[in-house]
Write an enzyme that holds these catalytic residues in place. Structure first.
Site, PDB file in Angstrom:
ATOM      1  N   ASP A   1      -1.511 -12.730  -2.226  1.00 35.99           N
ATOM      2  CA  ASP A   1      -2.361 -11.600  -2.619  1.00 35.99           C
ATOM      3  C   ASP A   1      -2.815 -10.845  -1.373  1.00 35.99           C
ATOM      4  O   ASP A   1      -3.974 -10.410  -1.271  1.00 35.99           O
ATOM      5  CB  ASP A   1      -3.561 -12.063  -3.445  1.00 35.99           C
ATOM      6  CG  ASP A   1      -4.251 -10.904  -4.180  1.00 35.99           C
ATOM      7  OD1 ASP A   1      -3.717  -9.787  -4.154  1.00 35.99           O
ATOM      8  OD2 ASP A   1      -5.324 -11.128  -4.770  1.00 35.99           O
TER       9      ASP A   1
ATOM     10  N   ARG B   1       0.783  -1.244   0.000  1.00 33.71           N
ATOM     11  CA  ARG B   1       0.000   0.000   0.000  1.00 33.71           C
ATOM     12  C   ARG B   1       0.815   1.295   0.000  1.00 33.71           C
ATOM     13  O   ARG B   1       0.311   2.322  -0.421  1.00 33.71           O
ATOM     14  CB  ARG B   1      -0.968   0.032   1.186  1.00 33.71           C
ATOM     15  CG  ARG B   1      -1.955  -1.138   1.232  1.00 33.71           C
ATOM     16  CD  ARG B   1      -2.766  -1.259  -0.024  1.00 33.71           C
ATOM     17  NE  ARG B   1      -3.856  -2.245   0.087  1.00 33.71           N
ATOM     18  CZ  ARG B   1      -4.445  -2.807  -0.943  1.00 33.71           C
ATOM     19  NH1 ARG B   1      -4.063  -2.494  -2.180  1.00 33.71           N
ATOM     20  NH2 ARG B   1      -5.426  -3.678  -0.770  1.00 33.71           N
TER      21      ARG B   1
END
Length: 427
Positions: A291, A48
């Site tokens: 993931d 992120r």
């Protein structure tokens, strides 16, 4: 214990060495009853940062990785700004080195801004300090076949890889879950298996035509397994990953409308789960990719249609893989293959994926007979969107060693470690 054999491992100056060559071990870890595996390598995470630090940072994601036994993780490019230039991938790479909990390997975007219109600075990212070799628009499919061909041709010049998010956009507009019986009964727009399979089939043919390397991200359907199996039989340079959640969970869970189970690609049917397990067992699927996709509570604690897609998974990956593969001939050497050696080989990380003398001392020690209840509130990641909350599992990460430094001891984080330093000790 290593490969069923009880023996010592020796570490000096951040590398594995022959035990006989270590005259004075500075410390000893008693690993009786534990399984020694090469540190895990994850080809698919979302850390992120930059831009979305409310959901995760490179620091917290690295700490989560270490607690999950990972000594190298690959950070996807869908940051803000997108990692589509040498400057951004170097920023992520430097943040990983500063954090010092795991090796952080940036993945560069295939197209500018992940918009699918023009190629990003692939060569510049490959020549940067981050030495990028894997490129992906994950979260978006490189849907234009000509652009995909050009990307495959470009990265071939430096033995790079295009990692494709296989999702035909026109077939998945507005999709909320797997298309099938459950979606029909719930009245939710469906994401059909063919939308994944059509892109995989196209890209296999393009990779074969160009003679380049293709990696299939988060494969999820029975048909996709068959396509990859067919491609490998033809000698196409294709590799594939499956997530822990696609090995375990089905679309029946969506009946709860709990957004924890909302993910892309969506949870599929029991037949698909059985197929991907078989594909992992027989080597058709090369690796586990978590993931790992943390989201803030506001993006998950809401109604299903408004919720973000994604699940966290690094800290529970090993335990879920072990549980999912119990009915297959899948031992600890297979775990090492799909979580350590093969992903390191695909990415080209020479210091990862092996316990051999001379290699980087990246190691995880596992208790195979633990009794653990998954509690996301105890995890290092900022994300609490773990679909396995409350699961009873029987495998626990005890120690993680990064280049000779113990970053996790008895399941807890210790101290960070500059990757260039090392120590001398025996396990």
């Amino acid at each position: 214990m290593l490969g069923g054999e009880v023996r010592d491992l020796a570490i000096a100056d951040g590398r594995f060495v022959e035990v006989e060559a270590l005259a004075d071990p500075g410390r000893v870890i008693d690993a009786e009853g534990l399984i020694a595996l090469p540190g895990f390598v994850d080809l698919h995470t979302h850390l992120r940062e930059p831009g979305r630090e409310d959901a995760e940072t490179v620091l917290t994601g690295s700490q989560s990785a270490a607690r999950g036994g990972y000594t190298a993780v690959h950070a996807m490019a869908n940051t803000a700004p997108v990692a589509d230039t040498a400057g951004v991938v170097e920023q992520v790479w430097n943040l990983g080195r500063e954090a010092g909990w795991t090796e952080v390997v940036p993945i560069g975007a295939v197209t500018v801004g992940q918009q699918g219109e023009q190629l990003a600075e692939l060569g510049a990212m490959a020549r940067s300090a981050a030495d990028v070799r894997i490129f992906s628009d994950d979260g978006h499919c490189v849907a234009d076949p000509l652009l995909m061909r050009r990307a495959l041709e470009y990265v071939k010049t430096f033995d790079g890889i295009i990692a494709q998010h296989s999702q035909e956009p026109r077939l998945t507009e507005g999709a909320q879950m797997n298309e099938g019986i459950v979606s029909s009964e719930l009245g939710l727009p469906g994401w059909p298996a063919v939308a994944e399979e059509a892109i995989i089939a196209r890209d296999i043919l393009l990779a074969e035509h160009v003679g380049s390397r293709l990696h299939v991200c988060h494969l999820s359907t029975r048909g996709s397994v068959e396509l990859v199996r067919w491609a490998k039989s033809r000698g196409v340079a294709v590799t594939a990953e499956v997530t822990p959640h696609h090995l375990m969970l089905t679309d029946e869970l969506v009946r709860s409308y709990d957004p924890l189970y909302k993910v892309n690609p969506p949870l599929r049917t029991r037949a698909d789960v059985d197929a991907v397990r078989a594909g992992l067992a027989d080597g058709t699927i090369d690796v586990i990719g978590t993931d790992h996709a943390p989201h803030t509570a506001e993006h998950k604690c809401c109604e299903w249609t408004a919720a973000a897609m994604g699940m966290v998974g690094m800290e529970t990956a090993l335990a879920i893989v072990v549980e999912a593969m119990r009915d297959h001939d899948f031992g600890w050497s297979d775990v090492a293959r799909v979580m350590s050696s093969r992903p390191a080989e695909i990415s080209g990380l020479p210091e990862q994926g092996s316990l051999a003398p001379g290699r980087g001392a990246n190691l995880v020690l596992v208790d195979p007979d633990a009794a653990v209840r998954v509690d996301p509130n105890e995890h290092a990641t900022l994300g609490r969107n773990n679909p396995f909350a409350g699961f009873e599992v029987s495998t626990r990460i005890v120690h993680t060693v990064l280049y000779g430094h113990q970053v996790v001891a008895d399941g807890s984080l210790t101290t960070a470690h500059p990757i260039t330093e090392g120590g001398s000790w025996i396990v």
